[in-house]
Design a protein around this motif. Structure first.
Motif, PDB file in Angstrom:
ATOM      1  N   LEU A 248       0.844  -1.200   0.000  1.00 50.76           N
ATOM      2  CA  LEU A 248       0.000   0.000   0.000  1.00 50.76           C
ATOM      3  C   LEU A 248       0.873   1.242   0.000  1.00 50.76           C
ATOM      4  N   ASP A 249       0.306   2.343  -0.460  1.00 41.65           N
ATOM      5  CA  ASP A 249       0.933   3.656  -0.291  1.00 41.65           C
ATOM      6  C   ASP A 249       0.401   4.209   1.037  1.00 41.65           C
ATOM      7  N   GLY A 250       1.274   4.282   2.044  1.00 41.99           N
ATOM      8  CA  GLY A 250       0.837   4.671   3.388  1.00 41.99           C
ATOM      9  C   GLY A 250       0.113   6.001   3.436  1.00 41.99           C
ATOM     10  N   LYS A 251       0.523   6.927   2.582  1.00 41.57           N
ATOM     11  CA  LYS A 251      -0.084   8.268   2.607  1.00 41.57           C
ATOM     12  C   LYS A 251      -1.484   8.262   2.005  1.00 41.57           C
ATOM     13  N   ALA A 252      -1.674   7.487   0.924  1.00 42.92           N
ATOM     14  CA  ALA A 252      -2.935   7.554   0.165  1.00 42.92           C
ATOM     15  C   ALA A 252      -3.919   6.423   0.486  1.00 42.92           C
ATOM     16  N   ALA A 253      -3.444   5.359   1.137  1.00 38.18           N
ATOM     17  CA  ALA A 253      -4.241   4.120   1.241  1.00 38.18           C
ATOM     18  C   ALA A 253      -5.617   4.327   1.865  1.00 38.18           C
ATOM     19  N   VAL A 254      -5.682   5.049   2.987  1.00 38.14           N
ATOM     20  CA  VAL A 254      -6.964   5.184   3.695  1.00 38.14           C
ATOM     21  C   VAL A 254      -7.974   5.910   2.804  1.00 38.14           C
ATOM     22  N   ASP A 255      -7.534   6.991   2.151  1.00 36.85           N
ATOM     23  CA  ASP A 255      -8.435   7.741   1.265  1.00 36.85           C
ATOM     24  C   ASP A 255      -8.929   6.871   0.122  1.00 36.85           C
ATOM     25  N   ILE A 256      -8.012   6.115  -0.489  1.00 34.84           N
ATOM     26  CA  ILE A 256      -8.399   5.269  -1.635  1.00 34.84           C
ATOM     27  C   ILE A 256      -9.377   4.187  -1.189  1.00 34.84           C
ATOM     28  N   ILE A 257      -9.085   3.549  -0.048  1.00 39.13           N
ATOM     29  CA  ILE A 257      -9.978   2.497   0.453  1.00 39.13           C
ATOM     30  C   ILE A 257     -11.357   3.078   0.753  1.00 39.13           C
ATOM     31  N   ASP A 258     -11.383   4.230   1.415  1.00 37.52           N
ATOM     32  CA  ASP A 258     -12.676   4.825   1.773  1.00 37.52           C
ATOM     33  C   ASP A 258     -13.454   5.271   0.537  1.00 37.52           C
ATOM     34  N   ARG A 259     -12.740   5.746  -0.456  1.00 35.00           N
ATOM     35  CA  ARG A 259     -13.405   6.207  -1.679  1.00 35.00           C
ATOM     36  C   ARG A 259     -14.087   5.053  -2.403  1.00 35.00           C
ATOM     37  N   HIS A 260     -13.534   3.856  -2.274  1.00 35.27           N
ATOM     38  CA  HIS A 260     -14.086   2.704  -2.991  1.00 35.27           C
ATOM     39  C   HIS A 260     -14.966   1.823  -2.103  1.00 35.27           C
ATOM     40  N   SER A 261     -15.218   2.272  -0.879  1.00 35.30           N
ATOM     41  CA  SER A 261     -16.050   1.468   0.024  1.00 35.30           C
ATOM     42  C   SER A 261     -17.505   1.911  -0.076  1.00 35.30           C
ATOM     43  N   THR A 262     -18.331   1.044  -0.622  1.00 33.53           N
ATOM     44  CA  THR A 262     -19.780   1.305  -0.638  1.00 33.53           C
ATOM     45  C   THR A 262     -20.461   0.020  -0.211  1.00 33.53           C
ATOM     46  N   GLU A 263     -21.785   0.059  -0.126  1.00 33.20           N
ATOM     47  CA  GLU A 263     -22.506  -1.175   0.242  1.00 33.20           C
ATOM     48  C   GLU A 263     -22.262  -2.277  -0.777  1.00 33.20           C
ATOM     49  N   ASP A 264     -22.074  -1.876  -2.032  1.00 39.02           N
ATOM     50  CA  ASP A 264     -21.941  -2.877  -3.095  1.00 39.02           C
ATOM     51  C   ASP A 264     -20.494  -3.185  -3.453  1.00 39.02           C
ATOM     52  N   GLU A 265     -19.571  -2.436  -2.909  1.00 34.03           N
ATOM     53  CA  GLU A 265     -18.197  -2.564  -3.377  1.00 34.03           C
ATOM     54  C   GLU A 265     -17.223  -2.671  -2.206  1.00 34.03           C
ATOM     55  N   ILE A 266     -16.327  -3.653  -2.317  1.00 33.81           N
ATOM     56  CA  ILE A 266     -15.213  -3.745  -1.361  1.00 33.81           C
ATOM     57  C   ILE A 266     -13.978  -3.275  -2.125  1.00 33.81           C
ATOM     58  N   PRO A 267     -13.162  -2.394  -1.556  1.00 29.15           N
ATOM     59  CA  PRO A 267     -11.956  -1.947  -2.270  1.00 29.15           C
ATOM     60  C   PRO A 267     -11.074  -3.142  -2.644  1.00 29.15           C
ATOM     61  N   HIS A 268     -10.484  -3.088  -3.838  1.00 27.52           N
ATOM     62  CA  HIS A 268      -9.730  -4.246  -4.345  1.00 27.52           C
ATOM     63  C   HIS A 268      -8.615  -4.672  -3.404  1.00 27.52           C
ATOM     64  N   THR A 269      -7.941  -3.706  -2.795  1.00 28.10           N
ATOM     65  CA  THR A 269      -6.813  -4.059  -1.932  1.00 28.10           C
ATOM     66  C   THR A 269      -7.293  -4.858  -0.726  1.00 28.10           C
ATOM     67  N   VAL A 270      -8.408  -4.448  -0.153  1.00 28.71           N
ATOM     68  CA  VAL A 270      -8.972  -5.152   1.003  1.00 28.71           C
ATOM     69  C   VAL A 270      -9.473  -6.532   0.572  1.00 28.71           C
ATOM     70  N   GLU A 271     -10.101  -6.559  -0.600  1.00 35.30           N
ATOM     71  CA  GLU A 271     -10.620  -7.813  -1.156  1.00 35.30           C
ATOM     72  C   GLU A 271      -9.478  -8.805  -1.351  1.00 35.30           C
ATOM     73  N   LEU A 272      -8.370  -8.298  -1.855  1.00 34.20           N
ATOM     74  CA  LEU A 272      -7.197  -9.123  -2.116  1.00 34.20           C
ATOM     75  C   LEU A 272      -6.667  -9.742  -0.823  1.00 34.20           C
ATOM     76  N   TYR A 273      -6.622  -8.928   0.215  1.00 33.77           N
ATOM     77  CA  TYR A 273      -6.158  -9.388   1.526  1.00 33.77           C
ATOM     78  C   TYR A 273      -7.019 -10.569   2.012  1.00 33.77           C
ATOM     79  N   HIS A 274      -8.339 -10.410   1.929  1.00 31.14           N
ATOM     80  CA  HIS A 274      -9.239 -11.472   2.394  1.00 31.14           C
ATOM     81  C   HIS A 274      -9.205 -12.691   1.463  1.00 31.14           C
TER      82      HIS A 274
END
Length: 205
Positions: A100-126
């Motif tokens: 992850l990019d430590g500076k941008a990661a939280v913003d990117i994850i939050d931007r892609h978090s919706t009821e229908d969508e899991i951010p790809h990076t988080v999805e990859l981890y799981h």
């Protein structure tokens, strides 16, 4: 799917969005230079670095997400190839390093978090966990982060890990690959190699 993998018994893969520093990290781990670029998506095919005598390979998989000059269909195809590669080689992959990019990661994850969508990076981890591959989240570019512990706590939380992050040091590794500061990642990887009874590979980390 990517057909470039050397036939090796043990593997560590680097995964993550484009432009988070995977190729720079690969260079730090292997001491070998790979194409790194300021433009996202320079790596389109996996980079493999292998030690034939040990039957061991480290693989830097292409980044996903935005890539300059790459249309969405091709981006989706790369993502599918990454998933299929990890599935096909799951039994040989000892650790999956999600960068992850430590500076941008939280913003990117939050931007892609919706009821229908899991951010790809988080999805990859799981996804790695589901396949039984120990994931390590390498939080790169930490030299650009001021509120270090708060930021790492926030990242832990996004991956479903209860803060404080320091109790997850085998899973969350703050690094600055460009400066060669990857000790936390090496420690985490060694922990998982020990658990896999592959002490013979710890010398690479």
């Amino acid at each position: 799917m990517f057909e470039t993998r050397p036939d090796r018994d043990a593997e560590i893969v680097l995964l993550g969005r484009s432009n988070v520093g995977k190729s720079t990290l690969m260079r730090e781990i292997t001491g070998h230079d790979f194409t790194t670029g300021g433009k996202p998506g320079v790596t389109r095919q996996p980079n493999h670095y292998d030690w034939a005598s040990e039957s061991f390979v480290v693989t830097d998989l292409p980044g996903f997400g935005f890539m300059s000059g790459v249309d969405e269909e091709r981006r989706e195809a790369i993502k599918t190839d990454i998933v299929q590669y990890v599935e096909a080689n799951a039994e040989k992959i000892l650790v999956g390093v999600v960068v992850l990019d430590g500076k941008a990661a939280v913003d990117i994850i939050d931007r892609h978090s919706t009821e229908d969508e899991i951010p790809h990076t988080v999805e990859l981890y799981h996804f790695l966990r589901e396949l039984g591959i120990p994931p390590v989240v390498a939080v790169n570019k930490m030299d650009k982060v001021d509120d270090r512990d708060d930021r790492l706590d926030d990242i832990a939380e996004r991956f479903g890990l209860l803060p404080p992050w320091k109790q997850w040091q085998d899973t969350i590794a703050p690094i600055t690959a460009k400066r060669g500061d990857i000790d936390a990642l090496n420690e985490a990887v060694r922990t998982h190699l020990e658990a896999a009874k592959r002490d013979d590979l710890k010398k690479f980390f």
